[in-house]
Motif scaffolding. Structure first.
Motif, PDB file in Angstrom:
ATOM      1  N   GLN A 149      72.003  34.987  69.716  1.00 59.01           N
ATOM      2  CA  GLN A 149      73.116  35.790  70.217  1.00 59.01           C
ATOM      3  C   GLN A 149      72.629  36.973  71.047  1.00 59.01           C
ATOM      4  O   GLN A 149      73.171  37.277  72.105  1.00 59.01           O
ATOM      5  CB  GLN A 149      73.965  36.287  69.038  1.00 59.01           C
ATOM      6  CG  GLN A 149      75.163  37.112  69.455  1.00 59.01           C
ATOM      7  CD  GLN A 149      75.996  37.557  68.255  1.00 59.01           C
ATOM      8  OE1 GLN A 149      75.734  37.153  67.119  1.00 59.01           O
ATOM      9  NE2 GLN A 149      76.984  38.386  68.490  1.00 59.01           N
ATOM     10  N   THR A 150      71.585  37.637  70.564  1.00 59.40           N
ATOM     11  CA  THR A 150      71.034  38.801  71.274  1.00 59.40           C
ATOM     12  C   THR A 150      70.502  38.440  72.652  1.00 59.40           C
ATOM     13  O   THR A 150      70.570  39.234  73.598  1.00 59.40           O
ATOM     14  CB  THR A 150      69.890  39.410  70.445  1.00 59.40           C
ATOM     15  OG1 THR A 150      70.391  39.776  69.163  1.00 59.40           O
ATOM     16  CG2 THR A 150      69.282  40.620  71.136  1.00 59.40           C
ATOM     17  N   TRP A 151      69.980  37.220  72.764  1.00 53.70           N
ATOM     18  CA  TRP A 151      69.204  36.837  73.932  1.00 53.70           C
ATOM     19  C   TRP A 151      69.988  36.004  74.945  1.00 53.70           C
ATOM     20  O   TRP A 151      69.490  35.721  76.032  1.00 53.70           O
ATOM     21  CB  TRP A 151      67.983  36.018  73.468  1.00 53.70           C
ATOM     22  CG  TRP A 151      67.294  36.666  72.320  1.00 53.70           C
ATOM     23  CD1 TRP A 151      67.491  36.415  70.993  1.00 53.70           C
ATOM     24  CD2 TRP A 151      66.329  37.713  72.385  1.00 53.70           C
ATOM     25  NE1 TRP A 151      66.700  37.238  70.231  1.00 53.70           N
ATOM     26  CE2 TRP A 151      65.980  38.041  71.065  1.00 53.70           C
ATOM     27  CE3 TRP A 151      65.727  38.385  73.452  1.00 53.70           C
ATOM     28  CZ2 TRP A 151      65.054  39.026  70.768  1.00 53.70           C
ATOM     29  CZ3 TRP A 151      64.800  39.367  73.152  1.00 53.70           C
ATOM     30  CH2 TRP A 151      64.474  39.681  71.825  1.00 53.70           C
ATOM     31  N   ARG A 152      71.208  35.625  74.601  1.00 52.96           N
ATOM     32  CA  ARG A 152      71.933  34.608  75.368  1.00 52.96           C
ATOM     33  C   ARG A 152      72.188  35.027  76.821  1.00 52.96           C
ATOM     34  O   ARG A 152      71.901  34.272  77.746  1.00 52.96           O
ATOM     35  CB  ARG A 152      73.257  34.281  74.660  1.00 52.96           C
ATOM     36  CG  ARG A 152      74.025  33.122  75.266  1.00 52.96           C
ATOM     37  CD  ARG A 152      75.232  32.795  74.400  1.00 52.96           C
ATOM     38  NE  ARG A 152      74.820  32.417  73.060  1.00 52.96           N
ATOM     39  CZ  ARG A 152      75.381  32.856  71.939  1.00 52.96           C
ATOM     40  NH1 ARG A 152      76.396  33.708  72.001  1.00 52.96           N
ATOM     41  NH2 ARG A 152      74.945  32.451  70.761  1.00 52.96           N
ATOM     42  N   GLU A 153      72.717  36.218  77.009  1.00 53.54           N
ATOM     43  CA  GLU A 153      73.137  36.602  78.364  1.00 53.54           C
ATOM     44  C   GLU A 153      71.973  36.678  79.344  1.00 53.54           C
ATOM     45  O   GLU A 153      71.977  35.993  80.373  1.00 53.54           O
ATOM     46  CB  GLU A 153      73.908  37.924  78.315  1.00 53.54           C
ATOM     47  CG  GLU A 153      74.528  38.311  79.651  1.00 53.54           C
ATOM     48  CD  GLU A 153      75.364  39.572  79.553  1.00 53.54           C
ATOM     49  OE1 GLU A 153      75.541  40.233  80.585  1.00 53.54           O
ATOM     50  OE2 GLU A 153      75.832  39.899  78.439  1.00 53.54           O
TER      51      GLU A 153
END
Length: 241
Positions: A12-16
């Motif tokens: 989630q932290t890394w998705r964007e």
């Protein structure tokens, strides 16, 4: 990178930023250029060939503000760590450089450099109620993941180590993080980044302030752990010595 499942909860932290960089690489852009195109890049990424023979990787980053980068998942996730946790990565690099300046590069790393490497490659940050942390420290897996399961919605776990993230592209039950306690609520990644960078020190890391935890045991992170027999595997969920 096409094998990365960006819907996994640990990403989630890394998705964007990860999706943007991965799409640029899929369009034939070299990884270092794709990382440099991100506006939050705190340093310049360069091809691995820029690292001079005989110079330590960490020392080169510290002295030049440039990060040698190879194609592949390992350095892809390392680059994302620099984008998402710039203050923490900078602090780790400063501590590595100080150790190299004091003792040089030796065949065997000292305890501080060992701990720094473990942190950089495999750390995760956990903000959780005291009862969960106590169970983790004592490796009481039954209590941590089953008896205290109702407490896990109050916990926040954020993965950091780039080797850890790389391994989880192909999830396997034994994959284990070195958990570092975040003694603050994780209000945002920027807030967590600033807190960790301030909290880290050579003295603290020399004491190896980590607790090992098989990350796929985290409630909600892997469907198989809904069946509590998942935790009966003593080769993964090892008792405390």
């Amino acid at each position: 990178m096409a094998q990365i499942d960006w819907h996994q909860p640990w990403l989630q932290t890394w998705r964007e930023p990860g999706l943007r960089v991965a799409q640029a690489v899929a369009g034939a852009m070299p990884l270092h250029q794709a990382l440099n195109s991100e506006p939050t890049a705190p340093l310049r990424f360069v091809p691995q060939s820029e690292l001079p023979d005989g110079q330590a990787y960490e020392d080169y980053i510290f002295k030049t503000g440039q990060c040698p980068t190879r194609e592949g998942l390992h350095d892809f996730f390392n680059g994302l760590c620099w984008l998402c946790f710039p203050q923490t990565k900078k602090k780790l690099n400063q501590l590595q450089a100080a150790e190299i300046a004091a003792a040089g590069v030796r065949p065997v790393r000292g305890p501080v450099r060992d701990a720094l490497t473990v942190f950089d490659e495999n750390a995760a940050f956990l903000s959780a109620p005291q009862a969960l942390w106590d169970a983790l420290i004592t490796k009481d897996w039954q209590r941590l993941f089953i008896d205290l399961r109702p407490l896990w919605p109050q916990a926040q776990l954020v993965l950091f180590g780039h080797a850890l993230l790389e391994k989880l592209v192909y999830p396997r039950k034994p994959i284990t993080a070195h958990v570092y306690r975040a003694q603050v609520a994780i209000n945002s990644i920027a807030y967590l980044d600033a807190w960790v960078a301030q909290d880290l020190s050579a003295e603290k890391l020399a004491g190896k302030p980590f607790a090992p935890m098989p990350v796929l045991g985290v409630p909600g992170w892997w469907p198989e752990n809904e069946n509590f027999s998942f935790y009966d595997d003593s080769l993964v969920f090892r008792p405390r010595r």
